[in-house]
Design a protein around this motif. Structure first.
Motif, PDB file in Angstrom:
ATOM      1  N   MET A   1      -4.427   8.043  -0.583  1.00  0.00           N
ATOM      2  CA  MET A   1      -4.832   6.750   0.618  1.00  0.00           C
ATOM      3  C   MET A   1      -3.663   5.879   0.400  1.00  0.00           C
ATOM      4  O   MET A   1      -3.132   5.761   1.109  1.00  0.00           O
ATOM      5  CB  MET A   1      -5.535   6.530   0.006  1.00  0.00           C
ATOM      6  N   TYR A   2      -2.921   5.890  -0.755  1.00  0.00           N
ATOM      7  CA  TYR A   2      -2.276   4.906  -1.186  1.00  0.00           C
ATOM      8  C   TYR A   2      -0.662   4.561  -0.492  1.00  0.00           C
ATOM      9  O   TYR A   2      -0.422   3.900   0.222  1.00  0.00           O
ATOM     10  CB  TYR A   2      -1.791   4.205  -2.643  1.00  0.00           C
ATOM     11  N   ILE A   3      -0.375   6.271  -0.555  1.00  0.00           N
ATOM     12  CA  ILE A   3       0.582   6.892  -0.038  1.00  0.00           C
ATOM     13  C   ILE A   3       0.651   6.982   1.758  1.00  0.00           C
ATOM     14  O   ILE A   3       1.827   6.627   2.508  1.00  0.00           O
ATOM     15  CB  ILE A   3       1.342   8.219  -0.660  1.00  0.00           C
TER      16      ILE A   3
ATOM     17  N   SER B   1      -4.409  -6.533   5.655  1.00  0.00           N
ATOM     18  CA  SER B   1      -4.806  -4.619   5.725  1.00  0.00           C
ATOM     19  C   SER B   1      -3.364  -3.576   3.935  1.00  0.00           C
ATOM     20  O   SER B   1      -4.370  -3.432   3.359  1.00  0.00           O
ATOM     21  CB  SER B   1      -3.725  -3.552   6.380  1.00  0.00           C
ATOM     22  N   PHE B   2      -2.746  -4.986   3.865  1.00  0.00           N
ATOM     23  CA  PHE B   2      -2.121  -4.764   2.987  1.00  0.00           C
ATOM     24  C   PHE B   2      -3.016  -4.552   0.921  1.00  0.00           C
ATOM     25  O   PHE B   2      -3.020  -4.548   0.595  1.00  0.00           O
ATOM     26  CB  PHE B   2      -0.963  -5.468   2.604  1.00  0.00           C
TER      27      PHE B   2
ATOM     28  N   VAL C   1      -3.292  -1.448  -0.442  1.00  0.00           N
ATOM     29  CA  VAL C   1      -2.011  -1.132  -1.204  1.00  0.00           C
ATOM     30  C   VAL C   1      -1.810  -1.754  -2.390  1.00  0.00           C
ATOM     31  O   VAL C   1      -1.827  -1.232  -3.448  1.00  0.00           O
ATOM     32  CB  VAL C   1      -0.677  -1.675  -0.466  1.00  0.00           C
ATOM     33  N   LEU C   2      -2.746  -3.006  -2.610  1.00  0.00           N
ATOM     34  CA  LEU C   2      -3.063  -3.568  -3.873  1.00  0.00           C
ATOM     35  C   LEU C   2      -3.227  -3.340  -4.875  1.00  0.00           C
ATOM     36  O   LEU C   2      -5.377  -2.653  -4.430  1.00  0.00           O
ATOM     37  CB  LEU C   2      -3.551  -5.819  -3.412  1.00  0.00           C
ATOM     38  N   PRO C   3      -3.300  -3.198  -5.752  1.00  0.00           N
ATOM     39  CA  PRO C   3      -4.121  -1.825  -7.147  1.00  0.00           C
ATOM     40  C   PRO C   3      -5.619  -3.020  -7.376  1.00  0.00           C
ATOM     41  O   PRO C   3      -5.961  -4.551  -6.180  1.00  0.00           O
ATOM     42  CB  PRO C   3      -3.494  -2.672  -8.650  1.00  0.00           C
TER      43      PRO C   3
ATOM     44  N   THR D   1     -12.151  -8.445  -5.745  1.00  0.00           N
ATOM     45  CA  THR D   1     -13.788  -8.491  -6.056  1.00  0.00           C
ATOM     46  C   THR D   1     -14.406  -8.388  -5.113  1.00  0.00           C
ATOM     47  O   THR D   1     -13.133  -8.236  -3.680  1.00  0.00           O
ATOM     48  CB  THR D   1     -13.990  -9.570  -6.810  1.00  0.00           C
ATOM     49  N   PRO D   2     -15.235  -8.434  -5.415  1.00  0.00           N
ATOM     50  CA  PRO D   2     -16.370  -8.117  -4.045  1.00  0.00           C
ATOM     51  C   PRO D   2     -15.663  -9.234  -2.827  1.00  0.00           C
ATOM     52  O   PRO D   2     -16.088  -8.777  -1.633  1.00  0.00           O
ATOM     53  CB  PRO D   2     -17.931  -7.788  -4.660  1.00  0.00           C
TER      54      PRO D   2
END
Length: 316
Positions: A198-200, A254-255, A259-261, A266-267
């Motif tokens: 999904m990340y790729i 969206s990023f 994309v971010l780890p 947080t929820p």
């Protein structure tokens, strides 16, 4: 407001945007107002663009496509959010969750590409205005169709994988709609390989339009810098600033989401960020264009200024 238990083990429970907040009524009123504006402004713009033959140009065509996408995106998430805010029944069926997830992915992917096409459109209008009828002819319809295809491809790829992951135990999604990161938290399996895929996929979906937008606006800035007309520079910056604002909010949200780890999430933050690209930007899109009231289009007293061609020294 308590959450009613569900008898169906295949149902999910959406906790919603706010959990046990005393401001629920105010937030409900604000979101309802935004929803009314979105489902009014976008269809009205679509109607006038398709009704008036003077507006059958590539610029207006792209704008109508964006309005169609925004209308569908708005109706995918906000109605369920509003219902859950005033109801004790917060369940969503497994099938409905999958449909919502697919539509959200498709609309997001489509908006990525449409915003890139609109940036290219602005580049041609500013940097090559005399060649605009040649460069942005009816082939723009194929490009728009490609944007919809690319968005739906993202939905067809990620939705089946997400919904086929085993979900056991808790069925409570700490979100206001079925979004992949929130749903995967309930997975009873190792999803690291899928999350890498999904990340790729998301990086590629972001990289292509961002490259187009960056290149287009870099060339626009160079062209604007060489303009001798102060009025032309002002109109160019006004035209591009509204589009860049939407791009920054939508791509930034969206990023952050895809994309971010996980360590950055947080929820509460996830729900706020998701609200920006599912609620705020979809309402700003039809309202963000600077308006020009001097055009002669019969059905428009005021139209977006960036869509009015005014000669080689100004954006369009």
């Amino acid at each position: 407001m308590s959450v009613k238990n569900t008898n169906s083990t295949s149902d999910f429970i959406l906790l919603g945007l706010l959990v046990n907040s005393k401001f629920t009524g105010i937030v409900f009123a604000v979101i309802l107002a935004i929803f009314v504006v979105a489902i009014t402004a976008n269809p009205v713009m679509i109607f006038f663009i398709h009704r008036d033959s003077h507006l059958h140009t590539p610029m207006y065509f792209l704008l109508s496509q964006l309005s169609i996408m925004d209308t569908l995106f708005t109706c995918t998430t906000i109605p369920k959010l509003l219902v859950n805010m005033i109801s004790n029944e917060k369940t969503i069926s497994f099938v409905a969750c999958g449909i919502q997830l697919f539509l959200c992915l498709t609309m997001m992917g489509t908006e990525f590409f449409l915003l890139g096409l609109m940036a290219y459109d602005r580049y041609v209008a500013v940097c090559n205005p005399l060649r605009y009828p040649v460069l942005m002819n009816r082939r723009v319809c194929l490009l728009a169709a490609g944007a919809w295809f690319g968005g739906s491809l993202d939905g067809f790829l990620l939705t089946p994988i997400t919904m086929n992951v085993p979900y056991c135990g808790s069925r409570i999604i700490d979100h206001f709609f079925c979004e992949i990161p929130a749903v995967l938290k309930l997975a009873f399996a190792d999803t690291s390989l899928y999350e890498a895929l999904m990340y790729i996929c998301c990086v590629l979906m972001l990289l292509i339009p961002i490259s187009i937008i960056s290149a287009s606006y870099s060339l626009i800035l160079l062209t604007v810098h060489r303009m001798r007309s102060a009025e032309g520079r002002k109109k160019a910056f006004t035209t591009c600033s509204s589009h860049l604002t939407i791009v920054s909010i939508f791509y930034g949200a969206s990023f952050y989401t895809y994309v971010l780890p996980k360590s950055f999430h947080t929820p509460e933050q996830d729900k706020v960020v998701s609200a920006f690209y599912t609620v705020v930007t979809l309402t700003l899109n039809p309202l963000s264009e600077p308006m020009d009231c001097s055009c002669q289009a019969p059905l428009f007293c005021c139209v977006p200024a960036s869509l009015v061609y005014q000669g080689p020294d100004v954006p369009c």
